[in-house]
Design an enzyme around this catalytic site. Structure first.
Site, PDB file in Angstrom:
ATOM      1  N   MET A  21       0.852  -1.197   0.000  1.00 27.12           N
ATOM      2  CA  MET A  21       0.000   0.000   0.000  1.00 27.12           C
ATOM      3  C   MET A  21       0.883   1.240   0.000  1.00 27.12           C
ATOM      4  SD  MET A  21      -3.234  -0.961   2.453  1.00 27.12           S
ATOM      5  CE  MET A  21      -2.265  -1.889   3.609  1.00 27.12           C
ATOM      6  N   ALA A  22       0.841   1.952  -1.117  1.00 27.05           N
ATOM      7  CA  ALA A  22       1.669   3.152  -1.276  1.00 27.05           C
ATOM      8  C   ALA A  22       1.318   4.163  -0.197  1.00 27.05           C
ATOM      9  CB  ALA A  22       1.427   3.751  -2.670  1.00 27.05           C
ATOM     10  N   CYS A 110      -2.525  -1.119 -10.509  1.00 25.78           N
ATOM     11  CA  CYS A 110      -2.738   0.238  -9.988  1.00 25.78           C
ATOM     12  C   CYS A 110      -3.591   1.066 -10.958  1.00 25.78           C
ATOM     13  CB  CYS A 110      -1.393   0.931  -9.751  1.00 25.78           C
ATOM     14  SG  CYS A 110      -1.621   2.569  -9.060  1.00 25.78           S
ATOM     15  N   GLY A 237      -4.994  -5.935   2.968  1.00 24.69           N
ATOM     16  CA  GLY A 237      -4.481  -4.573   2.915  1.00 24.69           C
ATOM     17  C   GLY A 237      -5.034  -3.694   4.018  1.00 24.69           C
ATOM     18  N   ARG A 238      -6.134  -3.002   3.698  1.00 25.71           N
ATOM     19  CA  ARG A 238      -6.610  -1.908   4.544  1.00 25.71           C
ATOM     20  C   ARG A 238      -6.925  -2.317   5.976  1.00 25.71           C
ATOM     21  NH1 ARG A 238     -11.169  -0.302   0.516  1.00 25.71           N
ATOM     22  NH2 ARG A 238     -10.984  -2.567   0.247  1.00 25.71           N
TER      23      ARG A 238
HETATM   24  C1  LIG Z   1      -3.745   3.562   0.335  1.00 27.26           C
HETATM   25  C2  LIG Z   1      -3.599   2.379  -0.574  1.00 27.26           C
HETATM   26  C3  LIG Z   1      -2.432   2.210  -1.285  1.00 27.26           C
HETATM   27  C4  LIG Z   1      -2.287   1.117  -2.147  1.00 27.26           C
HETATM   28  N1  LIG Z   1      -1.106   0.938  -2.807  1.00 27.26           N
HETATM   29  C5  LIG Z   1      -0.926  -0.155  -3.567  1.00 27.26           C
HETATM   30  C6  LIG Z   1       0.339  -0.443  -4.150  1.00 27.26           C
HETATM   31  O1  LIG Z   1       1.312   0.300  -3.963  1.00 27.26           O
HETATM   32  N2  LIG Z   1       0.449  -1.542  -4.940  1.00 27.26           N
HETATM   33  C7  LIG Z   1      -0.614  -2.402  -5.141  1.00 27.26           C
HETATM   34  O2  LIG Z   1      -0.467  -3.395  -5.845  1.00 27.26           O
HETATM   35  N3  LIG Z   1      -1.802  -2.174  -4.560  1.00 27.26           N
HETATM   36  C8  LIG Z   1      -1.977  -1.106  -3.766  1.00 27.26           C
HETATM   37  N4  LIG Z   1      -3.162  -0.912  -3.131  1.00 27.26           N
HETATM   38  C9  LIG Z   1      -4.208  -1.949  -3.231  1.00 27.26           C
HETATM   39  C10 LIG Z   1      -4.069  -2.957  -2.092  1.00 27.26           C
HETATM   40  O3  LIG Z   1      -2.843  -3.658  -2.178  1.00 27.26           O
HETATM   41  C11 LIG Z   1      -5.221  -3.976  -2.135  1.00 27.26           C
HETATM   42  O4  LIG Z   1      -5.201  -4.637  -3.375  1.00 27.26           O
HETATM   43  C12 LIG Z   1      -6.577  -3.315  -1.950  1.00 27.26           C
HETATM   44  O5  LIG Z   1      -6.548  -2.376  -0.890  1.00 27.26           O
HETATM   45  C13 LIG Z   1      -7.677  -4.363  -1.664  1.00 27.26           C
HETATM   46  O6  LIG Z   1      -7.359  -5.121  -0.537  1.00 27.26           O
HETATM   47  P1  LIG Z   1      -7.988  -4.794   0.920  1.00 27.26           P
HETATM   48  O7  LIG Z   1      -9.488  -4.764   0.745  1.00 27.26           O
HETATM   49  O8  LIG Z   1      -7.541  -5.924   1.797  1.00 27.26           O
HETATM   50  O9  LIG Z   1      -7.481  -3.477   1.333  1.00 27.26           O
HETATM   51  C14 LIG Z   1      -3.338   0.173  -2.290  1.00 27.26           C
HETATM   52  C15 LIG Z   1      -4.511   0.357  -1.549  1.00 27.26           C
HETATM   53  C16 LIG Z   1      -4.649   1.434  -0.701  1.00 27.26           C
HETATM   54  C17 LIG Z   1      -5.921   1.589   0.090  1.00 27.26           C
END
Ligand SMILES: Cc1cc2nc3c(=O)[nH]c(=O)nc-3n(C[C@H](O)[C@H](O)[C@H](O)COP(=O)(O)O)c2cc1C
Length: 332
Positions: A21-22, A110, A237-238
């Protein structure tokens, strides 16, 4: 109940992967996650391969997003993005053979404009499975024997879901695993992740593990995901931004052990302040305080007084103001 996730020579146990997560999953956050344990594999924020090359050429230094990577424990995945196979292969080679990371992960998911539209990378490439295959093949060759994985979304839009084709291209090119976020690029974060679509990919894969991602919030969600859908691993992630201890709870749930309770408010306060300390040590009091605002908002989520805390922390510019907000909403 679940088997370890096999990524090339690695055995990821439990098969639970902390999502890139960036702006969030930097060294300090990963250290907090490691403290609790339970995440089989951790990932950096996504790193621009082009940016990394330029910074190394100019300053002889690693990009800020690779803070800690050289010395931190393994296994560790580093995620990179671009659309140039040669550039990604060169950066992958450096990560695999000089920085000795465990996994090189390629971002094909992304949807952010600067990455997808302007740089024709990330989710933009989902329209071009052949290009993805070319990238994966080049990076696999450059990184071997370090495994190369890819993270995708279901497709560009609901009308153009092509994750089966894209995952097949990644597998044929030598990818060691694919993670699928169950939304399309056009969805951004709207609606819910479609796990039926993720699971539909599985019968089309011959050897490559499938990792499902999207909306898992609780240990029960993870147990249910493994029960309902044929995935080899899950990525979170979140939910871990609010509860970095979630991975430990998930590990117990998967092992049918009692789930450890949430840390007390006092313990959560200590965690937040430890995290803040690491960020301030690295980025200094001003930048560190500003950066920590977003983490603090996640830590506070669901707590009594969370909204007021958020608005106070949003204007905290000094360590003193930060401490005042924490004292008020996370009392000792
Ligand atoms: C703030 C933020 C930054 C993210 N940055 C990236 C990233 O750098 N690379 C990536 O592949 N996905 C990125 N994602 C997506 C997450 O890796 C993930 O696929 C997405 O949040 C869904 O999963 P979750 O519901 O468990 O959060 C980002 C998501 C968020 C909310």
């Amino acid at each position: 109940m679940v088997s370890p996730l096999k990524i090339g020579p690695l055995s990821i146990d439990p098969p639970v992967w902390q999502a890139p997560m960036a702006g969030f999953t930097n060294f300090a956050f990963r250290k907090i996650v490691r403290r609790f344990g339970g995440a089989g594999l951790l990932t950096t924020e996504m790193v621009s391969a082009r940016g990394m090359r330029q910074i190394e050429a100019r300053k002889g230094d690693l990009p800020e997003r690779l803070w800690g990577v050289e010395d931190e424990p393994r296994p560790l995945a580093v995620q990179i993005w671009d659309n140039d196979p040669g550039l990604l292969a060169a950066v992958g080679h450096r990560l695999a053979h000089q920085l000795h990371v465990s996994v090189v992960d390629l971002n094909f998911g992304c949807p952010v404009k600067a990455v997808s539209q302007s740089a024709q990378s990330g989710s933009y490439l989902l329209r071009y499975p052949d290009r993805i295959a070319e990238i994966v093949a080049r990076v696999v060759e450059a990184c071997a024997p370090v495994p190369v994985t890819a993270k995708i979304r279901l497709g560009g839009s609901r009308e153009s879901i092509n994750a089966i084709e894209v995952a097949g291209a990644i597998e044929a090119a030598g990818g060691a695993a694919v993670t699928v976020h169950g939304r399309t690029a056009a969805d951004r974060f709207r609606g819910s992740a479609d796990w039926d679509q993720i699971a539909r990919i599985k019968p089309h894969l011959k050897r490559m593990p499938l990792v499902g991602n999207g909306d898992l919030q609780t240990p029960e969600d993870v147990v249910e995901a493994f029960r309902r859908w044929s995935v080899d691993g899950v990525m979170i992630g979140r939910a871990a931004l609010t509860k970095p201890w979630l991975f430990r709870q998930i590990r117990c749930a998967l092992a049918s052990e009692p789930i450890p309770p949430e840390p007390t408010l006092v313990e959560q306060r200590e965690l937040l302040l430890d995290h803040y300390g690491m960020i301030v040590d690295r980025f200094g009091p001003t930048r560190g305080t500003i950066q920590m605002r977003r983490y603090a908002c996640h830590y506070a989520q669901g707590h009594h007084g969370c909204r007021a805390f958020r608005s106070q922390i949003a204007t905290a510019a000094t360590p003193q103001q930060f401490a005042e907000a924490v004292d008020r909403y996370f009392p000792t």
